[in-house]
Design a protein around this motif. Structure first.
Motif, mmCIF file in Angstrom:
data_model
loop_
_atom_site.group_PDB
_atom_site.id
_atom_site.type_symbol
_atom_site.label_atom_id
_atom_site.label_comp_id
_atom_site.label_asym_id
_atom_site.label_seq_id
_atom_site.Cartn_x
_atom_site.Cartn_y
_atom_site.Cartn_z
ATOM 1 N N SER A 127 0.814 -1.219 0.000
ATOM 2 C CA SER A 127 0.000 0.000 0.000
ATOM 3 C C SER A 127 0.842 1.260 0.000
ATOM 4 C CB SER A 127 -0.931 0.012 1.228
ATOM 5 O OG SER A 127 -1.760 -1.128 1.236
ATOM 6 N N ASN A 128 2.122 1.117 0.207
ATOM 7 C CA ASN A 128 3.025 2.266 0.232
ATOM 8 C C ASN A 128 3.559 2.534 -1.171
ATOM 9 O OD1 ASN A 128 5.229 4.048 0.579
ATOM 10 N ND2 ASN A 128 5.526 3.336 2.678
ATOM 11 N N PRO A 129 3.368 3.741 -1.721
ATOM 12 C CA PRO A 129 3.859 4.032 -3.081
ATOM 13 C C PRO A 129 5.369 3.856 -3.236
ATOM 14 C CG PRO A 129 2.335 5.733 -2.340
ATOM 15 C CD PRO A 129 2.635 4.869 -1.142
ATOM 16 N N ALA A 132 5.697 -0.427 -3.086
ATOM 17 C CA ALA A 132 4.767 -1.355 -3.753
ATOM 18 C C ALA A 132 5.398 -2.039 -4.959
ATOM 19 C CB ALA A 132 3.500 -0.605 -4.172
ATOM 20 N N THR A 212 -2.181 -5.588 -5.942
ATOM 21 C CA THR A 212 -2.357 -4.128 -5.836
ATOM 22 C C THR A 212 -3.433 -3.586 -6.766
ATOM 23 O OG1 THR A 212 -0.686 -3.633 -7.529
ATOM 24 C CG2 THR A 212 0.079 -3.893 -5.256
ATOM 25 N N GLY A 215 -2.454 -0.195 -8.035
ATOM 26 C CA GLY A 215 -2.251 0.883 -7.076
ATOM 27 C C GLY A 215 -1.022 0.670 -6.202
ATOM 28 N N PRO A 216 -0.818 1.496 -5.205
ATOM 29 C CA PRO A 216 -1.631 2.679 -4.893
ATOM 30 C C PRO A 216 -1.469 3.774 -5.951
ATOM 31 C CG PRO A 216 0.338 2.613 -3.521
ATOM 32 C CD PRO A 216 0.303 1.314 -4.269
#
Length: 270
Positions: A127-129, A132, A212, A215-216
């Motif tokens: 979830s961390n750009p 990820a 994912t 994403g994020p």
């Protein structure tokens, strides 16, 4: 052959139209889809993600796969057990492997729990750009390193004995033998593994969609996923087809270069 050729040329034709899932009146629009694609920042972001994902994953898989293949070629008692163990990731569907990792990678998941013993702070890896994409690279490497290792292992097991016997008579060092005999003889197998993994990594869809969904944001959206979203989320069939054709041309060009390199490597051995 017709099963592959007919859809391919049909796709080329549709990429020059306004084909959408919601309309039946298809009209010729020329290069409009390609112009819009090349001026769309989402396309360039997906191209960058595809390049980074494929480049880093290939480097990791070929490097570690070569080392693992070499270790498995060593004649030791019980080595057959480890050769069997290495196949486990290949026995599970990639989607299931991806979902397994997704369950272990949340901020309060088992991976962060184990890393806490090393003093590493908890991170929501998918979830961390910032993490990820590299997390997806690691998942892909876990799944496919055994594939590369098995190919390299086959190469090591097929090495002829004569060059090594001649080198031993001449008193050649182990480093010289590896650089001048082992590596050139195994190079064609490395290129074969590289070709297969390149083609599959450039069109990776399953593990990204399962973990994912791109994403994020769009930090893990590659070309294949972008094409999927265009046709099934936005109904833009022609635009999706144009993206797939660009990806096909890209894969074909790199594969062609690698096949030429493989041909030269095999000619070297003759």
């Amino acid at each position: 052959m017709l099963v592959g050729i007919i859809p391919y040329f049909t796709g080329i034709g549709l990429s020059f139209t306004n084909w959408k899932l919601a309309i039946s009146n298809i009209k010729f629009v020329g290069l409009r889809n390609y112009i819009e694609m090349f001026t769309n920042p989402d396309f360039w972001n997906a191209l960058k993600v595809t390049g980074i994902f494929s480049g880093v994953s290939l480097f990791i898989e070929i490097t570690i796969g070569f080392f693992v293949g070499w270790l498995l070629s060593v004649k030791l008692k019980g080595i057959s057990f480890f050769r069997s163990i290495i196949l486990i990731p290949l026995m599970v569907a990639p989607v299931l492997s991806a979902l397994m990792w997704k369950l272990m990678l949340p901020q309060h998941g088992v991976i962060n729990y184990l890393l806490s013993f090393l003093g590493i702070p908890a991170v929501s890896w998918l979830s961390n750009p910032n993490t990820a994409l590299m997390t997806l690279v690691c998942i892909d490497a876990y799944i496919n390193i055994p594939f590369v290792a098995i190919i390299i292992l086959a190469g090591f097991q097929a090495l002829p004995k004569e060059p090594y016997e001649a080198a031993a008579v001449d008193g050649a060092s182990k480093l010289f033998i590896f650089k001048k005999i082992t590596f050139p003889l195994v190079t064609p197998l490395i290129i074969v593994a590289l070709i297969f993994r390149l083609i599959l990594s450039l069109k990776t869809f399953d593990i990204i969609y399962a973990t994912t969904g791109g994403g994020p944001g769009n930090v893990t959206t590659n070309l294949h996923l972008l094409a999927y979203m265009n046709i099934f989320k936005y109904g833009q069939g022609a635009k999706a087809t144009s993206i797939v054709l660009i990806l096909f041309i890209f894969i074909f060009y790199i594969s062609y270069k690698l096949v030429n390199r493989w041909t030269k490597a095999t000619e070297y051995q003759k």
